[in-house]
Design an enzyme around this catalytic site. Structure first.
Site, mmCIF file in Angstrom:
data_model
loop_
_atom_site.group_PDB
_atom_site.id
_atom_site.type_symbol
_atom_site.label_atom_id
_atom_site.label_comp_id
_atom_site.label_asym_id
_atom_site.label_seq_id
_atom_site.Cartn_x
_atom_site.Cartn_y
_atom_site.Cartn_z
ATOM 1 C CB CYS A 114 8.302 100.906 32.469
ATOM 2 S SG CYS A 114 6.930 101.806 33.188
ATOM 3 C CD GLU A 152 15.184 101.860 31.978
ATOM 4 O OE1 GLU A 152 15.572 101.402 30.879
ATOM 5 O OE2 GLU A 152 14.380 102.781 32.079
#
Ligand code: SAH
Length: 345
Positions: A332, A91
């Site tokens: 995260c 990502e």
């Protein structure tokens, strides 16, 4: 297959010469890949068909596919889940700041550092990313948004200094004036503190900013949060930060995630102040993001403010990380995990 998009211009020139083509073809190809951000050989209009055919048979041109993109209604932050050529996922995040557009990229699929508060490390490391896979996170986002990226932070999934050679290659290519030409001063690499590789990085003659994920001011507390603290003491880390500064002239910043009842007392703030002073570091406070699989809680808003105050009274330069994209899977490594738990890899 030759990973053509990970080759520096010099290496590409060598390769092109080795197949009996002239050097200017290498410059043309480099520009197609790294300035025009071409995603296939066919779109490279000034490259002769025979050369294209040869390249197609010998080279892979790495591109990442957007699996999902979520856009924050609050601040326009975009969170991308990318599919790599082998089907793995990473990502990246696109953020708009007053000073320009910033992209946070991943450096590995998963991570083996084991930080207790971090979602990216839960299933360990799958593999490191190639330079092209790091570059293409930025290229794909540039194409998708139509906006120039001016700042890059390597703070996504993975430990960049556990993928050292590809990281340095990536930084040189990203800042090359024959490519996107992003200033090294606008590139930040965040590390959990792999001392030998920080020292190695100091010798690379790069003007990047190094962020050290410190998160605790004593070895005992750091070991509770970060297994890497078993390998390197805070004293070794501080010596290493000073050496890095002496060699590069670049100030280090400390990342410090505030975890309720763990590292957020006034005493912690005083100890942290001494460490920051000893290396002239700036401190970036991060309210810890809750991770479903972990029991850590974020410090209260009042405690965060008091902690920041204490640091400021001690004369430390401190900021609290602005939380962007809080309405989309912000924290995260959580987008990849969510995707995984829904049955993909
Ligand atoms: N491995 C590198 C870079 C990736 S993590 C590093 O350790 O620095 C980027 C930053 O986010 C690090 O400071 C990391 O400690 C922090 N981080 C990880 N999980 C977090 C969480 N749940 N909440 C807040 N910060 C987190």
């Amino acid at each position: 297959m030759v990973d053509i998009k990970s080759l520096s211009l010099e290496e590409l020139t060598e390769y092109i010469k080795s197949i009996n083509e002239s050097a200017f073809r290498a410059r043309q190809l480099y520009e197609w890949m790294h300035v025009h951000l071409s995603r296939d050989f066919d779109s490279m209009t000034n490259i002769p068909g025979a050369l294209k055919d040869r390249l197609k048979s010998e080279c892979s041109l790495t591109t990442l596919a957007i699996e999902t993109v979520q856009t924050s209604k609050i601040d326009g932050t975009k969170k991308y889940l990318f599919t790599l050529p082998d089907g793995n996922h990473v990502e990246s995040v696109f953020m708009k700041y007053r000073h320009g557009n910033s992209v946070c990229i991943s450096s590995q699929v998963g991570c083996r550092m084991g930080c207790r508060f971090c979602a990216s490390t839960i299933d360990g490391l799958v593999r490191s990313l190639t330079a092209a896979e790091m570059l293409d996170q930025i290229y794909a986002i540039t194409l998708d948004t139509g906006l120039r990226v001016s700042n890059v932070v390597v703070m996504g999934i993975g430990e960049p200094l556990d993928n050292y050679d590809n990281l340095v290659r990536f930084i040189r290519m990203l800042s090359n004036d024959k490519g996107l030409n992003i200033s090294q001063r606008n590139i930040t690499v965040s590390t959990c503190g792999i001392v030998p590789n920080i020292l190695r990085l100091a010798e690379e003659d790069l003007k990047i900013t190094l962020a050290l994920s410190l998160h605790a001011a004593t070895d005992v507390k750091r070991k509770e949060l970060m297994p890497v603290a078993d390998a390197y003491s805070i004293k070794e880390l501080m010596d290493c930060c000073r050496a890095y500064f002496d060699k590069t002239g670049r100030r280090i910043s400390f990342e410090y995630a505030l975890v309720d009842g763990s590292n957020d007392s006034d005493e912690d703030a005083d100890l942290l102040s001494s460490l920051a002073k000893s290396v002239g570091a700036h401190i970036n406070l991060i309210p810890v993001n809750p991770v479903k699989e972990r029991s850590y809680k974020r410090s209260s808003a009042g405690r965060i403010a008091a902690f920041k105050n204490k640091l400021e009274k001690n004369g430390i330069n401190v900021t609290i990380r602005r939380e962007l994209g809080s309405d989309i899977d912000g924290a995260c490594g959580q987008l990849r995990r969510k995707h995984k738990s829904e049955g993909a890899n």
